[in-house]
Design a protein around this motif. Structure first.
Motif, PDB file in Angstrom:
ATOM      1  N   ASN A 111       0.656  -1.261  -0.014  1.00 58.78           N
ATOM      2  CA  ASN A 111      -0.088  -0.005   0.299  1.00 58.78           C
ATOM      3  C   ASN A 111       0.864   1.386   0.052  1.00 58.78           C
ATOM      4  OD1 ASN A 111      -2.372   1.361   0.067  1.00 58.78           O
ATOM      5  ND2 ASN A 111      -2.366   1.752   2.346  1.00 58.78           N
ATOM      6  N   LEU A 112       1.958   1.342   0.950  1.00 58.45           N
ATOM      7  CA  LEU A 112       2.826   2.273   0.804  1.00 58.45           C
ATOM      8  C   LEU A 112       3.628   2.715  -0.611  1.00 58.45           C
ATOM      9  CD1 LEU A 112       4.400   1.729   4.278  1.00 58.45           C
ATOM     10  CD2 LEU A 112       2.871   3.783   3.618  1.00 58.45           C
ATOM     11  N   LEU A 113       3.949   1.457  -1.219  1.00 58.73           N
ATOM     12  CA  LEU A 113       4.478   1.575  -2.453  1.00 58.73           C
ATOM     13  C   LEU A 113       3.417   2.128  -3.473  1.00 58.73           C
ATOM     14  CD1 LEU A 113       6.838  -1.635  -2.523  1.00 58.73           C
ATOM     15  CD2 LEU A 113       7.576   0.517  -2.717  1.00 58.73           C
ATOM     16  N   ASP A 114       2.238   1.851  -3.387  1.00 59.17           N
ATOM     17  CA  ASP A 114       1.063   2.109  -4.259  1.00 59.17           C
ATOM     18  C   ASP A 114       1.011   3.754  -4.094  1.00 59.17           C
ATOM     19  OD1 ASP A 114       0.607  -0.184  -5.512  1.00 59.17           O
ATOM     20  OD2 ASP A 114      -0.976  -0.701  -4.109  1.00 59.17           O
ATOM     21  N   MET A 115       1.046   4.264  -2.906  1.00 58.75           N
ATOM     22  CA  MET A 115       1.019   5.691  -2.910  1.00 58.75           C
ATOM     23  C   MET A 115       2.093   6.442  -3.180  1.00 58.75           C
ATOM     24  SD  MET A 115      -1.112   6.278   0.796  1.00 58.75           S
ATOM     25  CE  MET A 115       0.060   4.832   1.727  1.00 58.75           C
ATOM     26  N   PHE A 116       3.230   5.836  -3.129  1.00 56.00           N
ATOM     27  CA  PHE A 116       4.442   6.424  -3.429  1.00 56.00           C
ATOM     28  C   PHE A 116       4.447   6.716  -4.758  1.00 56.00           C
ATOM     29  CE2 PHE A 116       8.989   5.996  -4.907  1.00 56.00           C
ATOM     30  CZ  PHE A 116       9.413   7.125  -4.420  1.00 56.00           C
ATOM     31  N   ILE A 117       4.282   5.318  -5.983  1.00 56.86           N
ATOM     32  CA  ILE A 117       4.500   5.634  -7.212  1.00 56.86           C
ATOM     33  C   ILE A 117       3.391   6.501  -7.612  1.00 56.86           C
ATOM     34  CG2 ILE A 117       5.612   3.423  -7.374  1.00 56.86           C
ATOM     35  CD1 ILE A 117       2.826   2.207  -8.373  1.00 56.86           C
ATOM     36  N   SER A 118       2.015   6.355  -7.328  1.00 57.26           N
ATOM     37  CA  SER A 118       1.090   7.308  -7.905  1.00 57.26           C
ATOM     38  C   SER A 118       1.206   8.646  -7.640  1.00 57.26           C
ATOM     39  CB  SER A 118      -0.385   6.678  -7.058  1.00 57.26           C
ATOM     40  OG  SER A 118      -0.410   6.932  -5.837  1.00 57.26           O
ATOM     41  N   ASN A 119       1.807   9.061  -6.538  1.00 53.81           N
ATOM     42  CA  ASN A 119       2.051  10.555  -6.155  1.00 53.81           C
ATOM     43  C   ASN A 119       3.381  10.951  -6.970  1.00 53.81           C
ATOM     44  OD1 ASN A 119      -0.209  11.573  -4.268  1.00 53.81           O
ATOM     45  ND2 ASN A 119       0.300   9.664  -3.465  1.00 53.81           N
ATOM     46  N   SER A 120       4.320  10.000  -7.388  1.00 48.09           N
ATOM     47  CA  SER A 120       5.522  10.533  -7.805  1.00 48.09           C
ATOM     48  C   SER A 120       5.564  10.179  -9.386  1.00 48.09           C
ATOM     49  CB  SER A 120       6.822   9.760  -7.033  1.00 48.09           C
ATOM     50  OG  SER A 120       6.598   9.929  -5.776  1.00 48.09           O
ATOM     51  N   ARG A 121       4.676   9.656  -9.913  1.00 46.99           N
ATOM     52  CA  ARG A 121       4.528   9.355 -11.283  1.00 46.99           C
ATOM     53  C   ARG A 121       5.531   8.355 -11.734  1.00 46.99           C
ATOM     54  NH1 ARG A 121       3.865  15.288 -14.107  1.00 46.99           N
ATOM     55  NH2 ARG A 121       1.712  16.010 -13.068  1.00 46.99           N
ATOM     56  N   ILE A 122       5.623   7.253 -10.962  1.00 46.99           N
ATOM     57  CA  ILE A 122       6.816   6.302 -11.248  1.00 46.99           C
ATOM     58  C   ILE A 122       5.955   5.023 -11.736  1.00 46.99           C
ATOM     59  CG2 ILE A 122       8.204   4.710 -10.132  1.00 46.99           C
ATOM     60  CD1 ILE A 122       9.132   6.827  -8.144  1.00 46.99           C
ATOM     61  N   GLU A 123       6.393   4.360 -12.669  1.00 41.36           N
ATOM     62  CA  GLU A 123       5.685   3.271 -13.458  1.00 41.36           C
ATOM     63  C   GLU A 123       5.644   2.261 -12.431  1.00 41.36           C
ATOM     64  OE1 GLU A 123       4.356   3.349 -16.534  1.00 41.36           O
ATOM     65  OE2 GLU A 123       5.006   5.573 -16.400  1.00 41.36           O
ATOM     66  N   PHE A 148      12.084  16.526  -9.606  1.00 41.03           N
ATOM     67  CA  PHE A 148      12.864  15.539  -8.760  1.00 41.03           C
ATOM     68  C   PHE A 148      12.588  15.942  -7.496  1.00 41.03           C
ATOM     69  CE2 PHE A 148      16.986  15.049  -6.785  1.00 41.03           C
ATOM     70  CZ  PHE A 148      16.996  13.477  -6.885  1.00 41.03           C
ATOM     71  N   GLY A 149      12.410  17.160  -7.086  1.00 38.33           N
ATOM     72  CA  GLY A 149      12.398  17.555  -5.673  1.00 38.33           C
ATOM     73  C   GLY A 149      10.855  16.932  -5.041  1.00 38.33           C
ATOM     74  N   LEU A 150       9.941  16.955  -5.717  1.00 37.41           N
ATOM     75  CA  LEU A 150       8.729  16.005  -5.581  1.00 37.41           C
ATOM     76  C   LEU A 150       9.093  14.536  -5.202  1.00 37.41           C
ATOM     77  CD1 LEU A 150       5.654  16.024  -5.119  1.00 37.41           C
ATOM     78  CD2 LEU A 150       5.391  15.550  -7.354  1.00 37.41           C
ATOM     79  N   ILE A 151       9.731  13.992  -6.190  1.00 42.41           N
ATOM     80  CA  ILE A 151       9.935  12.676  -5.923  1.00 42.41           C
ATOM     81  C   ILE A 151      11.021  12.208  -4.631  1.00 42.41           C
ATOM     82  CG2 ILE A 151      11.294  10.638  -6.720  1.00 42.41           C
ATOM     83  CD1 ILE A 151      10.810  11.810  -9.527  1.00 42.41           C
ATOM     84  N   SER A 152      11.813  13.206  -4.270  1.00 38.86           N
ATOM     85  CA  SER A 152      12.759  13.076  -3.080  1.00 38.86           C
ATOM     86  C   SER A 152      11.878  13.301  -1.833  1.00 38.86           C
ATOM     87  CB  SER A 152      13.801  14.342  -3.228  1.00 38.86           C
ATOM     88  OG  SER A 152      14.562  13.940  -4.431  1.00 38.86           O
ATOM     89  N   TYR A 153      10.840  14.457  -1.788  1.00 30.67           N
ATOM     90  CA  TYR A 153      10.084  14.495  -0.829  1.00 30.67           C
ATOM     91  C   TYR A 153       9.063  13.331  -0.630  1.00 30.67           C
ATOM     92  CZ  TYR A 153       6.390  16.505   2.177  1.00 30.67           C
ATOM     93  OH  TYR A 153       5.328  16.689   3.090  1.00 30.67           O
ATOM     94  N   ASN A 154       8.583  12.780  -1.539  1.00 32.40           N
ATOM     95  CA  ASN A 154       7.780  11.575  -1.276  1.00 32.40           C
ATOM     96  C   ASN A 154       8.610  10.482  -0.735  1.00 32.40           C
ATOM     97  OD1 ASN A 154       5.551  12.978  -2.092  1.00 32.40           O
ATOM     98  ND2 ASN A 154       5.612  12.398  -4.325  1.00 32.40           N
ATOM     99  N   PHE A 155       9.824  10.081  -1.427  1.00 31.10           N
ATOM    100  CA  PHE A 155      10.687   9.211  -0.818  1.00 31.10           C
ATOM    101  C   PHE A 155      11.027   9.420   0.739  1.00 31.10           C
ATOM    102  CE2 PHE A 155      14.938   7.524   0.588  1.00 31.10           C
ATOM    103  CZ  PHE A 155      14.684   6.466   0.340  1.00 31.10           C
ATOM    104  N   ASP A 156      11.276  10.463   1.301  1.00 28.76           N
ATOM    105  CA  ASP A 156      11.508  10.991   2.424  1.00 28.76           C
ATOM    106  C   ASP A 156      10.281  10.240   3.459  1.00 28.76           C
ATOM    107  OD1 ASP A 156      14.082  11.711   2.065  1.00 28.76           O
ATOM    108  OD2 ASP A 156      13.533  13.878   1.915  1.00 28.76           O
ATOM    109  N   THR A 157       8.997  10.761   2.822  1.00 32.91           N
ATOM    110  CA  THR A 157       7.997  10.220   3.438  1.00 32.91           C
ATOM    111  C   THR A 157       7.666   8.849   3.650  1.00 32.91           C
ATOM    112  OG1 THR A 157       6.682  12.267   2.718  1.00 32.91           O
ATOM    113  CG2 THR A 157       5.211  10.720   3.843  1.00 32.91           C
TER     114      THR A 157
END
Length: 377
Positions: A226-238, A353-362
């Motif tokens: 579930n955490l990975l689903d939220m991370f990729i959906s908010n970071s535009r990761i495939e 890139f900043g958004l992805i880094s922020y989402n990763f820290d979360t």
């Protein structure tokens, strides 16, 4: 492709195991260590006939032995036990049983062996006659199920690298059908589920198969997915994988289907980061060579996890971005000393890139909280 790798650039970045912070963190990096209680760890049993490849799988996946070196491994004559404590979520023991084991021998204590068993992996040599191992598989499954119905049964159709694609598909389908029918015919009251995998130590298939075995032993798996689903959906990761860096087993991925090519790229990226860090990072590693050379053990001997961690070229600054020539980007970040998040995304989505880094820290903080809850913090 263009590649940028950040690893350990000097000795000042390597944690000193003698300081108080390192003692508090133990060998699990930034996460607190769970209680060291081997009796509570689930067991993964490796069973099968002689020369089916049980020891080779264990040594290639968990002891980093080269597949070509497994040709010189002697057949097991007694049970080999291997403790795996690579990261905060994966804690188990692997028991490698000799092929000549007789389940109906009076000296075989089925109760003590199968009671705390999490998964039973039965290996069948795909290049040999499958009739005898099929019978042994059915006997083993029925014996284990009677003792512990909660056991997860996995079947590795091993050494498929020497077979054609059509032969592999036919062998897999026929074997699964015959074994399932025979087990259901004998054990009619409850349906026993077996998962079948095609594996080889010469490609990524054995790592992917063992990933699926390990995931079924992780109670926090739904939360991690579930955490990975939220991370990729908010970071535009495939696609994203949470890897155990030492074994290259992914302990969780998002809910989208796993594509073999994507998994292989992400798995190979870990090798790139570790190899680059080994060259330009930890001085002791680059000067003295392999872990076996540093610790003074033979190539087939196991390096203790804690000792290996003290020189492993991977820390909180480890990160990598690889741009492929097909317009895709591979993205790796360190989660803790043994875990890495590897993502696969389009180049056009990498501009934030900043958004992805922020989402990763979360995401990283959420992983910490999940683990703290699991150990009763």
């Amino acid at each position: 492709y263009q590649r940028r790798v950040h690893g350990v650039d000097d000795e000042s970045h390597i944690a000193d195991p003698s300081n108080e912070q390192s003692e508090a963190l133990d060998q699990f990096g930034e996460f607190p260590a769970p209680p060291h209680d081997d009796s509570s760890k689930p067991k993964i049993l490796l069973m099968g006939l002689r020369r089916s490849g049980k020891s080779s799988i264990q040594k290639v996946v968990f002891q980093k032995m080269s597949p070509h070196e497994t040709l010189f491994i002697e057949s097991s004559v007694k049970v080999q036990k291997h403790d795996v404590s690579n990261n905060s979520f994966v804690q188990f023991q692997i028991w490698d049983f000799p092929g000549q084991l007789d389940l109906f021998d009076q000296t075989f204590d089925a109760e003590s062996i199968f009671t705390n068993c999490g998964s039973l992996v039965f290996i069948i040599d795909a290049q040999d006659d499958t009739l005898e191992p099929e019978q042994k598989l059915v006997e083993t499954v029925l014996k284990a199920y009677d003792v512990n119905p909660r056991i997860v049964f996995e079947v590795f159709l091993h050494k498929v690298d020497g077979l054609s694609d059509d032969h592999k598909i036919d062998l897999h389908r026929n074997l699964q059908q015959r074994v399932t029918e025979e087990i259901n015919l004998i054990h009619k009251q409850n349906s026993i589920h077996l998962a079948f995998h095609q594996t080889s130590i010469y490609d990524h298939s054995v790592f992917e198969a063992f990933s699926k075995v390990i995931q079924k032993l992780i109670p926090q798996l739904p939360t991690l997915e579930n955490l990975l689903d939220m991370f990729i959906s908010n970071s535009r990761i495939e696609k994203a994988f949470l890897f155990d860096v030492l074994s290259k087993i992914y302990i969780a991925t998002d809910s989208s289907p796993v594509d073999n090519t994507t998994y292989e790229l992400c798995s190979d990226m870990i090798d790139v980061v570790i190899d680059m860090s080994s060259i330009y990072g930890t001085k002791r590693y680059t000067d003295e060579g392999s872990p076996q050379a540093v610790f003074g053990v033979g190539s087939e001997e196991e390096v203790p996890t804690e000792m290996f961690a003290s020189m492993f070229p991977y820390d909180q600054q480890s990160a990598s971005i690889i741009k492929l020539n097909n317009g895709m980007v591979l993205y790796l970040r360190q989660v803790n000393q043994y875990l890495a998040l590897v993502g696969f995304m389009r180049d056009t989505n990498f501009n934030k890139f900043g958004l992805i880094s922020y989402n990763f820290d979360t995401f990283k903080q959420a992983i910490r909280e999940v683990f703290e809850v699991s150990v009763g913090k």
